[in-house]
Design an enzyme around this catalytic site. Structure first.
Site, PDB file in Angstrom:
ATOM      1  N   HIS A 181      -2.339   3.850  -5.908  1.00  0.00           N
ATOM      2  CA  HIS A 181      -3.073   4.792  -5.053  1.00  0.00           C
ATOM      3  C   HIS A 181      -3.466   6.030  -5.858  1.00  0.00           C
ATOM      4  O   HIS A 181      -4.559   6.572  -5.703  1.00  0.00           O
ATOM      5  CB  HIS A 181      -2.205   5.211  -3.855  1.00  0.00           C
ATOM      6  CG  HIS A 181      -1.886   4.087  -2.928  1.00  0.00           C
ATOM      7  ND1 HIS A 181      -2.789   3.631  -1.995  1.00  0.00           N
ATOM      8  CD2 HIS A 181      -0.786   3.313  -2.800  1.00  0.00           C
ATOM      9  CE1 HIS A 181      -2.239   2.626  -1.324  1.00  0.00           C
ATOM     10  NE2 HIS A 181      -1.030   2.419  -1.795  1.00  0.00           N
ATOM     11  N   GLU A 182      -2.535   6.474  -6.700  1.00  0.00           N
ATOM     12  CA  GLU A 182      -2.782   7.661  -7.524  1.00  0.00           C
ATOM     13  C   GLU A 182      -3.918   7.405  -8.512  1.00  0.00           C
ATOM     14  O   GLU A 182      -4.856   8.190  -8.614  1.00  0.00           O
ATOM     15  CB  GLU A 182      -1.500   8.034  -8.280  1.00  0.00           C
ATOM     16  CG  GLU A 182      -1.721   9.112  -9.336  1.00  0.00           C
ATOM     17  CD  GLU A 182      -0.426   9.588  -9.978  1.00  0.00           C
ATOM     18  OE1 GLU A 182       0.657   9.249  -9.471  1.00  0.00           O
ATOM     19  OE2 GLU A 182      -0.503  10.303 -10.987  1.00  0.00           O
ATOM     20  N   ARG A 183      -3.799   6.286  -9.225  1.00  0.00           N
ATOM     21  CA  ARG A 183      -4.787   6.005 -10.283  1.00  0.00           C
ATOM     22  C   ARG A 183      -6.176   5.772  -9.715  1.00  0.00           C
ATOM     23  O   ARG A 183      -7.172   6.115 -10.346  1.00  0.00           O
ATOM     24  CB  ARG A 183      -4.314   4.806 -11.121  1.00  0.00           C
ATOM     25  CG  ARG A 183      -3.122   5.149 -11.974  1.00  0.00           C
ATOM     26  CD  ARG A 183      -2.479   3.950 -12.638  1.00  0.00           C
ATOM     27  NE  ARG A 183      -1.268   4.377 -13.344  1.00  0.00           N
ATOM     28  CZ  ARG A 183      -0.287   3.568 -13.706  1.00  0.00           C
ATOM     29  NH1 ARG A 183      -0.366   2.269 -13.454  1.00  0.00           N
ATOM     30  NH2 ARG A 183       0.771   4.038 -14.334  1.00  0.00           N
ATOM     31  N   THR A 229      -7.610   7.330  -7.382  1.00  0.00           N
ATOM     32  CA  THR A 229      -8.301   8.595  -7.080  1.00  0.00           C
ATOM     33  C   THR A 229      -9.153   9.069  -8.257  1.00  0.00           C
ATOM     34  O   THR A 229     -10.156   9.751  -8.084  1.00  0.00           O
ATOM     35  CB  THR A 229      -7.308   9.733  -6.732  1.00  0.00           C
ATOM     36  OG1 THR A 229      -6.490  10.023  -7.868  1.00  0.00           O
ATOM     37  CG2 THR A 229      -6.436   9.379  -5.555  1.00  0.00           C
TER      38      THR A 229
END
Lengths: 383, 261
Positions: A245-247, A249
């Site tokens: 999810h972080e990557r 973005t």
């Protein structure tokens, strides 16, 4: 163009609302926050929470919007219009880095106590994984959470923690077993008001200045066992999933920002007269800009492909790693190249391109370095 | 209190691009937005509703894509929206537009207040508000900086250049709202999601009982002959130096020399 093939009416309405907020509330204050090297996240997140921006994809039961990945992508694309990298990153920590694991693996208790207030903007969240001796090599973490009755006692330190000086809680990865291998780590929600927790120092950075970054220290911090996210010793796997999810973005942040930076550079080159002609008439510059726009478009299409994969509940780890790798390359190339086109003016700190150059450098490092992305891609390709 | 707000969808001029060879506007992919002043009218209506209760209805005349702007208004908290889309409405000038809007307002059984932005950022005529008031036979309170309703009367602070006046009228009335009147709210997600579900009826000329001879291009007394960009002539730059007074004297002398004074 063509985005209407993917985004429906409701997505476009999310986009317009977020754009309106960015234009009215965030962009007018970015210079002030960059100068202060911190943004008032409690104030900002409360406003965003009241408008429902911090939980677009999360369950309405916890105050979320219950919308799909396209709505989240529209939200991220609009955050990329913020005139710096620090604030989009700080917001994404709240929405896509520190809370997805609570949403996916957390108990009802954790969702009620931490996810719902994070969505409402009442609590500021941070993700605490990196340590002074363990960055990309996550398995080398030494911060230890020792079970003691109905508590875990945490000792160790974390560094480069975004939102770290302001966070009310951390989603923290710690070792819970001395055994080698990946099944020796657990994810916890740690309240920063717990005795034994301290912010060792606020770190000064090359870029992303409006976002505060901290080094954190844990000295016998007692965390209730109910603050364990998911199963004990499965935290590493959960964090690897949260990383997706972080990557992701980074992709919308990069293709939107790259296009904006290129367009601003084009406007400058139209006005900049050199040897009697506007610089934009130089074919070598025009072609370079056209190539970067093509790269940004390709990255956008990869992002949309990933959204379709995620919607179909397919594992997109490889594609997300590829996207993050390409996004870092694109932003480094575009900000460096555009700064060169500005010449001496671009080297002045007051220029947006100067800030973009400084901010973009983090993309190839944070959330898993480009080298780690390559390793993941190679492993998933079977070599 | 029953309020109707008339809005216009306009091209986002901030994102306008020009073809460097032809000098023409590149229309492909040009995003549309709610006219900036009209958002102030929407905000004013929502504030009045919060204070006095009632209902806010938004109407817009235009091609099918005006539905986006109507839903955006619903997302801000407006209760109902009506779209006026018909080929017969195309090409309307200020008179035909205000005539059509007036029929729609009547079809909605009128209102205590009809609000509009002062002017549209693509035409800048500031005529539709006053002409709508005329068509409805209502008083017009234009260039409003503030609106206060007290019983059956409305008081407006009006900005006319450097002059600020206070006007009063009985309800119902038509008001055009200035950009400085307020800061339009950001649409909250819960209203946005509700707005996606709401029905937006499309009214055609026959729905509002409009005679096509009085609508669109046919009904427009204005004839647009040509649109062109003014030629920019390159002049010489002369810089004056010295104290402020000296510079002013030199500047005035130069204007006299060039017969501008």
């Amino acid at each position: 163009m063509g985005s209407e093939m993917y985004f429906g009416k409701e997505h476009e309405m999310v986009r317009r609302a977020v754009r309106d907020f960015v234009d009215k509330v965030i962009n007018p204050r970015v210079d002030e926050w960059e100068e202060a090297e911190i943004a008032p996240l409690h104030e900002l997140f409360k406003k965003m929470g009241d408008l429902g921006f911090l939980g677009i994809r999360y369950d309405p039961k916890y105050g979320g919007g219950g919308m799909d990945y396209w709505a989240e992508t529209a939200f991220l694309e609009e955050l990329a219009r913020i005139h710096c990298g620090g604030i989009p990153m700080a917001i994404a920590v709240q929405t896509n880095m520190a809370t997805p694991a609570i949403d996916e693996f957390g108990s009802e208790f954790l969702k009620e106590k931490y996810l719902a207030p994070a969505i409402a903007g009442d609590l500021v969240a941070a993700i605490a994984v990196t340590e002074p001796g363990a960055g990309s090599d996550v398995a080398a973490l030494t911060t230890f959470a020792q079970k003691d009755g109905d508590h875990y006692v945490i000792n160790g330190s974390k560094t480069y923690i975004t939102n770290g000086t302001q966070a009310d809680f951390l989603t923290l990865l710690a070792r819970t077993s001395e055994n080698p291998g990946y099944h020796s780590f657990s994810l916890f929600v740690v309240e920063t008001k717990t005795p034994g927790f301290s912010v060792s120092r606020k770190l000064k950075k090359m870029g992303m200045r409006s976002s505060d970054t901290a080094e954190l220290f844990f000295d016998n911090v007692r965390v209730p066992a109910e603050n364990l996210i998911g199963a004990e010793n499965e935290g590493f796997i959960q964090q690897m999933m949260q990383f997706q999810h972080e990557r992701f973005t980074v992709l919308p942040f990069s293709y939107v920002a790259a296009k904006r930076i290129i367009e601003e550079t084009i406007e400058h080159l139209k006005k900049r007269i050199v040897f009697g002609k506007p610089l934009i008439t130089k074919q070598v510059l025009r072609h370079r800009l056209a190539e970067w726009l093509s790269d940004a478009e390709a990255l956008k299409q990869l992002a949309y492909h990933i959204v379709r994969m995620k919607t179909a509940r397919q594992d997109a780890s490889k594609e997300i790693s590829m996207g993050k790798l390409l996004a870092a390359q694109l932003m480094n190339k575009v900000t460096d190249g555009c700064l060169q086109m500005y010449g001496g003016l671009g080297f002045m700190e007051e220029m947006p391109i100067s800030r973009a150059y400084r901010d973009s450098r983090l993309i190839a490092i944070g959330g898993g370095a480009s080298e780690i992305m390559c390793e993941i891609i190679a492993r998933l390709e079977g070599f | 209190m029953n309020i109707i707000v008339c809005i216009k969808q306009v091209p986002n001029v901030k994102e306008v691009k020009w073809d460097p060879d032809t000098g023409n506007l590149i229309r492909t992919g040009l995003p549309s937005i709610i006219n900036v002043n009209d958002k102030n009218a929407l905000e004013a209506a929502l504030v009045l509703k919060e204070k006095h209760g009632g209902k806010v209805t938004v109407i817009s005349m235009g091609p099918p894509q005006v539905e986006e702007s109507l839903r955006e208004a619903l997302g801000m908290g407006v209760d109902e929206a009506v779209q006026l889309s018909d080929k017969a409405f195309a090409g309307a000038d200020c008179w035909a537009t205000s005539h059509t809007l007036a029929l729609a307002v009547k079809k909605l059984s009128g209102a205590d207040l009809v609000l509009l932005g002062v002017e549209a950022m693509d035409g800048n005529t500031a005529q539709v508000g006053p002409e709508l008031a005329e068509a409805l036979g209502l008083p017009i309170l234009s260039y409003a900086l503030s609106i206060d309703v007290d019983g059956k009367a409305v008081k407006v602070t009006q900005k006319l250049g450097d002059v600020v006046r206070v006007l009063e009228a009985d309800l119902p009335a038509v008001i055009t709202v200035e950009k400085e009147a307020n800061e339009p709210r950001v649409a909250p997600m819960d209203c946005v999601l509700e707005a996606c579900e709401k029905d937006v009826p499309v009214w055609k000329a026959e729905t509002i009982g409009a005679d096509e001879e009085n609508c669109g291009l046919k009904g427009s007394p204005t004839r647009l002959r040509k649109i062109f960009s003014p030629k920019v002539t390159r002049g010489q730059v002369e810089l004056f130096s010295g104290s402020l007074d000296e510079v002013a004297e030199k500047f005035v002398a130069k204007l006299k020399e060039l017969y501008y004074l």
